[in-house]
Motif scaffolding. Structure first.
Motif, PDB file in Angstrom:
ATOM      1  N   LEU A   1      44.878  87.202  -1.120  1.00 31.85           N
ATOM      2  CA  LEU A   1      46.326  86.990  -1.206  1.00 31.85           C
ATOM      3  C   LEU A   1      46.839  85.829  -0.350  1.00 31.85           C
ATOM      4  N   PRO A   2      46.431  85.701   0.926  1.00 30.51           N
ATOM      5  CA  PRO A   2      46.926  84.574   1.732  1.00 30.51           C
ATOM      6  C   PRO A   2      46.579  83.209   1.137  1.00 30.51           C
ATOM      7  N   THR A   3      45.401  83.113   0.504  1.00 30.68           N
ATOM      8  CA  THR A   3      45.004  81.858  -0.154  1.00 30.68           C
ATOM      9  C   THR A   3      45.948  81.537  -1.302  1.00 30.68           C
ATOM     10  N   LEU A   4      46.271  82.553  -2.084  1.00 32.47           N
ATOM     11  CA  LEU A   4      47.210  82.375  -3.198  1.00 32.47           C
ATOM     12  C   LEU A   4      48.597  81.999  -2.696  1.00 32.47           C
ATOM     13  N   GLN A   5      49.029  82.646  -1.621  1.00 35.59           N
ATOM     14  CA  GLN A   5      50.355  82.361  -1.062  1.00 35.59           C
ATOM     15  C   GLN A   5      50.431  80.926  -0.549  1.00 35.59           C
ATOM     16  N   LEU A   6      49.344  80.473   0.090  1.00 36.52           N
ATOM     17  CA  LEU A   6      49.289  79.094   0.585  1.00 36.52           C
ATOM     18  C   LEU A   6      49.331  78.101  -0.571  1.00 36.52           C
ATOM     19  N   LYS A   7      48.571  78.399  -1.624  1.00 35.50           N
ATOM     20  CA  LYS A   7      48.567  77.529  -2.803  1.00 35.50           C
ATOM     21  C   LYS A   7      49.959  77.465  -3.423  1.00 35.50           C
ATOM     22  N   LYS A   8      50.629  78.612  -3.485  1.00 33.33           N
ATOM     23  CA  LYS A   8      51.984  78.658  -4.034  1.00 33.33           C
ATOM     24  C   LYS A   8      52.928  77.776  -3.228  1.00 33.33           C
ATOM     25  N   GLN A   9      52.833  77.849  -1.902  1.00 32.47           N
ATOM     26  CA  GLN A   9      53.680  77.026  -1.032  1.00 32.47           C
ATOM     27  C   GLN A   9      53.406  75.534  -1.233  1.00 32.47           C
ATOM     28  N   GLN A  10      52.119  75.175  -1.317  1.00 35.64           N
ATOM     29  CA  GLN A  10      51.739  73.774  -1.535  1.00 35.64           C
ATOM     30  C   GLN A  10      52.301  73.258  -2.858  1.00 35.64           C
ATOM     31  N   LEU A  11      52.167  74.069  -3.893  1.00 36.57           N
ATOM     32  CA  LEU A  11      52.658  73.669  -5.211  1.00 36.57           C
ATOM     33  C   LEU A  11      54.176  73.528  -5.218  1.00 36.57           C
ATOM     34  N   GLN A  12      54.875  74.427  -4.529  1.00 41.55           N
ATOM     35  CA  GLN A  12      56.340  74.335  -4.453  1.00 41.55           C
ATOM     36  C   GLN A  12      56.766  73.023  -3.806  1.00 41.55           C
ATOM     37  N   VAL A  13      56.077  72.642  -2.724  1.00 37.66           N
ATOM     38  CA  VAL A  13      56.376  71.382  -2.033  1.00 37.66           C
ATOM     39  C   VAL A  13      56.110  70.196  -2.959  1.00 37.66           C
ATOM     40  N   GLU A  14      54.971  70.228  -3.653  1.00 38.05           N
ATOM     41  CA  GLU A  14      54.603  69.113  -4.536  1.00 38.05           C
ATOM     42  C   GLU A  14      55.533  69.008  -5.743  1.00 38.05           C
ATOM     43  N   VAL A  15      55.930  70.143  -6.300  1.00 42.59           N
ATOM     44  CA  VAL A  15      56.852  70.123  -7.442  1.00 42.59           C
ATOM     45  C   VAL A  15      58.181  69.506  -7.025  1.00 42.59           C
ATOM     46  N   ARG A  16      58.660  69.849  -5.825  1.00 47.58           N
ATOM     47  CA  ARG A  16      59.911  69.254  -5.324  1.00 47.58           C
ATOM     48  C   ARG A  16      59.757  67.747  -5.113  1.00 47.58           C
ATOM     49  N   SER A  17      58.598  67.352  -4.590  1.00 46.25           N
ATOM     50  CA  SER A  17      58.330  65.934  -4.347  1.00 46.25           C
ATOM     51  C   SER A  17      58.293  65.141  -5.654  1.00 46.25           C
ATOM     52  N   VAL A  18      57.590  65.694  -6.647  1.00 45.91           N
ATOM     53  CA  VAL A  18      57.493  65.033  -7.956  1.00 45.91           C
ATOM     54  C   VAL A  18      58.865  64.990  -8.630  1.00 45.91           C
ATOM     55  N   GLN A  19      59.636  66.062  -8.478  1.00 43.03           N
ATOM     56  CA  GLN A  19      60.984  66.105  -9.053  1.00 43.03           C
ATOM     57  C   GLN A  19      61.870  65.014  -8.449  1.00 43.03           C
ATOM     58  N   THR A  20      61.739  64.805  -7.131  1.00 43.67           N
ATOM     59  CA  THR A  20      62.500  63.749  -6.455  1.00 43.67           C
ATOM     60  C   THR A  20      62.117  62.380  -7.010  1.00 43.67           C
ATOM     61  N   ARG A  21      60.800  62.148  -7.173  1.00 44.00           N
ATOM     62  CA  ARG A  21      60.331  60.876  -7.725  1.00 44.00           C
ATOM     63  C   ARG A  21      60.828  60.698  -9.156  1.00 44.00           C
ATOM     64  N   LEU A  22      60.838  61.766  -9.911  1.00 40.02           N
ATOM     65  CA  LEU A  22      61.314  61.728 -11.293  1.00 40.02           C
ATOM     66  C   LEU A  22      62.793  61.318 -11.346  1.00 40.02           C
ATOM     67  N   GLU A  23      63.576  61.889 -10.467  1.00 41.74           N
ATOM     68  CA  GLU A  23      65.001  61.553 -10.423  1.00 41.74           C
ATOM     69  C   GLU A  23      65.220  60.094 -10.026  1.00 41.74           C
ATOM     70  N   GLN A  24      64.381  59.586  -9.106  1.00 42.10           N
ATOM     71  CA  GLN A  24      64.463  58.179  -8.704  1.00 42.10           C
ATOM     72  C   GLN A  24      64.167  57.259  -9.890  1.00 42.10           C
ATOM     73  N   LEU A  25      63.125  57.610 -10.651  1.00 44.52           N
ATOM     74  CA  LEU A  25      62.745  56.793 -11.807  1.00 44.52           C
ATOM     75  C   LEU A  25      63.806  56.839 -12.900  1.00 44.52           C
ATOM     76  N   LEU A  26      64.393  58.006 -13.109  1.00 40.62           N
ATOM     77  CA  LEU A  26      65.458  58.122 -14.106  1.00 40.62           C
ATOM     78  C   LEU A  26      66.663  57.275 -13.721  1.00 40.62           C
ATOM     79  N   ALA A  27      66.984  57.278 -12.420  1.00 40.11           N
ATOM     80  CA  ALA A  27      68.107  56.465 -11.944  1.00 40.11           C
ATOM     81  C   ALA A  27      67.791  54.984 -12.110  1.00 40.11           C
ATOM     82  N   ARG A  28      66.542  54.606 -11.787  1.00 36.55           N
ATOM     83  CA  ARG A  28      66.131  53.202 -11.937  1.00 36.55           C
ATOM     84  C   ARG A  28      66.165  52.785 -13.410  1.00 36.55           C
ATOM     85  N   LYS A  29      65.685  53.651 -14.263  1.00 30.43           N
ATOM     86  CA  LYS A  29      65.691  53.356 -15.696  1.00 30.43           C
ATOM     87  C   LYS A  29      67.122  53.152 -16.203  1.00 30.43           C
TER      88      LYS A  29
END
Length: 204
Positions: free
Chosen positions: A25-53
């Motif tokens: 379970l702790p391994t899964l919880q850590l993976k979930k946290q990592q993915l949440q951080v990365e999804v937010r990061s990618v979403q931010t980059r996506l919004e930057q690209l949409l604004a640039r476009k």
């Protein structure tokens, strides 16, 4: 829910299963946290690209009507003034998820008559390159988000399964088996005492 066997062997199996769930379970919880951080990061980059476009498209608006005329967007032989030669991508790995990574896009500009071509052609082609580069990166980052979000959903489901189903059920099963085995042991002791008394009574 499947009926459990009220035996010592089943108790051992349930204890082993509980240890495995609690270790995993702790391994899964850590993976979930990592993915949440990365999804937010990618979403931010996506919004930057949409604004640039959006900014580039606004800048490109004045050229659209001109470029829509075939003779302005192509050379006299029909060859386009700008074409994509290659798109360079790589693969990255985030929390066990393989994602595409944009590196660069290579363009080729046709050689054209500087005297015959409009003075604005270089600026328009540069802007078109920027727009195409942004669009290509946008497509790849969108794919990144899709892959990471999919993995996040699966990981979240597994975390919930362990936290809310598997672990509580296994703890309840262990408790049930222990109570049953304890009752059986108590009953055996009582039967033993009764039998002993009978034996002692018969010997008098």
């Amino acid at each position: 829910m499947a009926k459990i066997k009220l035996t010592k062997n089943e108790l051992k199996k349930k204890k082993d299963a509980l240890k495995m769930y609690q270790r995993y379970l702790p391994t899964l919880q850590l993976k979930k946290q990592q993915l949440q951080v990365e999804v937010r990061s990618v979403q931010t980059r996506l919004e930057q690209l949409l604004a640039r476009k959006a900014t580039l498209e606004k800048e490109y608006d004045p050229w659209i009507a001109v470029f829509s005329e075939q003779e302005k967007a192509r050379k006299s032989n029909g060859e386009p003034l700008l074409r994509i030669v290659s798109v360079r991508t790589d693969e990255g790995n985030i929390a066990g998820v393989t994602i595409p990574v944009f590196q660069d896009i290579e363009f080729e500009r046709s050689v054209y008559d500087l005297y015959a071509a409009p003075v604005w052609i270089d600026s328009a082609l540069t802007l078109m390159e920027q727009l195409l580069r942004t669009q290509m990166e946008l497509e790849i980052v969108t794919r990144q988000r899709e892959l990471l979000a999919h993995e996040l959903r699966i990981t979240t489901q597994r975390v919930n399964l362990f936290e809310k189903v598997k672990i509580p059920e296994t703890i309840a099963d262990i408790r049930k088996i222990r109570i049953y085995l304890g009752d059986q042991q108590t009953a055996q002791v009582v039967r033993g005492k009764i039998a002993k008394r009978k034996v002692e009574g018969a010997g008098r």
